[in-house]
Scaffold this motif. Structure first.
Motif, short mmCIF file in Angstrom:
data_model
loop_
_atom_site.label_atom_id
_atom_site.label_comp_id
_atom_site.label_asym_id
_atom_site.label_seq_id
_atom_site.Cartn_x
_atom_site.Cartn_y
_atom_site.Cartn_z
N GLN A 157 20.05 3.09 -6.51
CA GLN A 157 18.95 2.41 -7.44
C GLN A 157 18.41 1.27 -6.65
OE1 GLN A 157 19.01 -0.67 -8.80
NE2 GLN A 157 21.18 -1.24 -8.06
N ALA A 158 19.24 0.49 -5.72
CA ALA A 158 18.39 -0.59 -5.02
C ALA A 158 17.73 -0.34 -3.93
CB ALA A 158 19.68 -1.64 -4.61
N LEU A 159 18.22 0.80 -3.23
CA LEU A 159 17.20 1.29 -2.08
C LEU A 159 15.91 1.95 -2.32
CD1 LEU A 159 20.40 2.33 0.22
CD2 LEU A 159 19.12 0.05 0.13
N LEU A 160 15.81 2.21 -3.71
CA LEU A 160 14.54 2.59 -4.09
C LEU A 160 13.37 1.73 -3.95
CD1 LEU A 160 15.70 4.78 -7.34
CD2 LEU A 160 14.83 5.60 -5.23
N ALA A 161 13.87 0.51 -3.98
CA ALA A 161 12.66 -0.56 -3.78
C ALA A 161 12.00 -0.46 -2.42
CB ALA A 161 13.32 -2.13 -3.93
N PRO A 162 10.74 -0.83 -2.38
CA PRO A 162 10.33 -0.72 -0.84
C PRO A 162 10.56 -1.83 0.05
CG PRO A 162 8.73 -1.60 -2.59
CD PRO A 162 9.86 -1.10 -3.41
N PRO A 163 10.38 -1.48 1.20
CA PRO A 163 10.87 -2.52 2.18
C PRO A 163 9.96 -3.88 1.95
CG PRO A 163 10.65 -0.53 3.05
CD PRO A 163 10.28 -0.36 1.79
N GLY A 164 10.53 -4.97 2.59
CA GLY A 164 9.56 -6.51 2.51
C GLY A 164 9.86 -7.22 1.47
N GLY A 165 10.86 -6.79 0.73
CA GLY A 165 11.15 -7.95 -0.52
C GLY A 165 12.39 -8.61 -0.18
N LEU A 166 13.21 -8.58 -1.24
CA LEU A 166 14.54 -9.07 -1.03
C LEU A 166 15.67 -7.97 -1.71
CD1 LEU A 166 16.53 -11.64 -1.17
CD2 LEU A 166 15.86 -12.10 -3.57
N LEU A 167 16.77 -8.16 -0.96
CA LEU A 167 17.78 -7.29 -1.45
C LEU A 167 19.08 -7.91 -1.37
CD1 LEU A 167 19.04 -4.09 -1.90
CD2 LEU A 167 18.96 -4.01 0.64
#
Length: 280
Positions: free
Chosen positions: A135-145
């Motif tokens: 679910q976290a890796l669904l976020a697009p690159p370039g933000g905060l993880l």
């Protein structure tokens, strides 16, 4: 992203979990958080991810896209694995069809494809953790993880997938902050590391082999008032050789800002790139 004087406690007058946190999280950097159980690592990650709000201080510059893997995944939710990931993909801005495809793709990559239609409450601990990571890796690159013990419970193959994905996301401009019990996790790759102890967050004493990372570095030569010590908690945990500071290039702007706005301020004499063959 910057944390300035940040503290967190559960109630007014209660004990501080963390306090006076000064921390920079530049885009495209990998930051490791160390600390004993109960030291406040998870609280710090929740503050960074925006799950908790500071009791004091402020956090500025948080990316619009933020993803978070909690230490404990709430598996008792009324979804199948694929249904949950579709819903989370929608939260991250994907259309329904794209969210469903992306969720199933991540389940396959992490070795949990056969459990796509299994209710979350019926998954094993390892499979639940794979859903939490997906679910976290669904976020697009370039933000905060923000990853709080995200590798715990994963099998070796899925841990390797997460290792590679973290490296790729950092290269794509994502700021990644992580906690893991394995001291060798992503060894040699973090741009900075911090220890959490006694409610305080300090640059880690763990030696970071920047040359092994192959990441660009800069050397900053400074001059301060006679007898003055360098400020504590400088961004990027720079290596100090007298008044020569070496830091990952991604942290250089934050380091210069901290030195110039210190009280008393420090004079910047030079900023130069560090060549790979430089023995220091």
């Amino acid at each position: 992203m910057r944390l300035e004087g940040v503290g967190r406690r559960h109630r007014t007058g209660g004990p501080w979990i963390v306090r006076d946190v000064a921390l920079d999280v530049p885009a495209g950097t990998l930051i490791r958080i160390h600390g004993a159980n109960g030291s406040g690592k998870s609280t710090l990650l929740r503050l960074i991810a925006g799950i908790d709000t500071p009791s004091t201080g402020r956090i500025t510059g948080r990316p619009r896209t933020t993803a978070y893997v909690p230490e404990r995944f709430p598996a008792a939710l009324p979804f199948t694995a694929a249904g949950y990931l579709t819903a989370m993909g929608r939260v991250h801005g994907l259309r329904r069809g794209a969210a469903e495809r992306a969720g199933r793709t991540w389940l396959e990559r992490l070795g949990a494809g056969p459990y796509a239609n299994t209710p979350l409450g019926e998954l094993s601990k390892g499979s639940s953790q794979k859903v939490a990571v997906a679910q976290a890796l669904l976020a697009p690159p370039g933000g905060l993880l923000a990853l709080d013990e995200a590798w715990t419970g994963l099998d070796p193959a899925s841990r390797a997938v997460l290792d590679r994905t973290v490296t790729e996301r950092v290269a794509e401009g994502t700021a990644v902050v992580f906690v893991d019990h394995d001291p060798h996790r992503l060894a040699g790759r973090p741009d900075a590391a911090y220890d959490v102890a006694g409610g305080r967050v300090r640059p880690s004493a763990v030696l970071l082999d920047e040359r092994a990372r192959g990441r660009p570095r800069v050397r900053v030569e400074v001059q301060g008032p006679p007898g003055a010590a360098l400020p504590d908690g400088l961004p990027g945990a720079p290596h100090a050789d007298g008044h020569r500071l070496t830091v990952a290039a991604a942290h250089s702007d934050a380091l210069l800002h901290a030195l110039l706005t210190a009280r008393p301020a420090w004079h910047i004499r030079s900023v130069t790139p560090v060549e790979e063959e430089d023995p220091s």
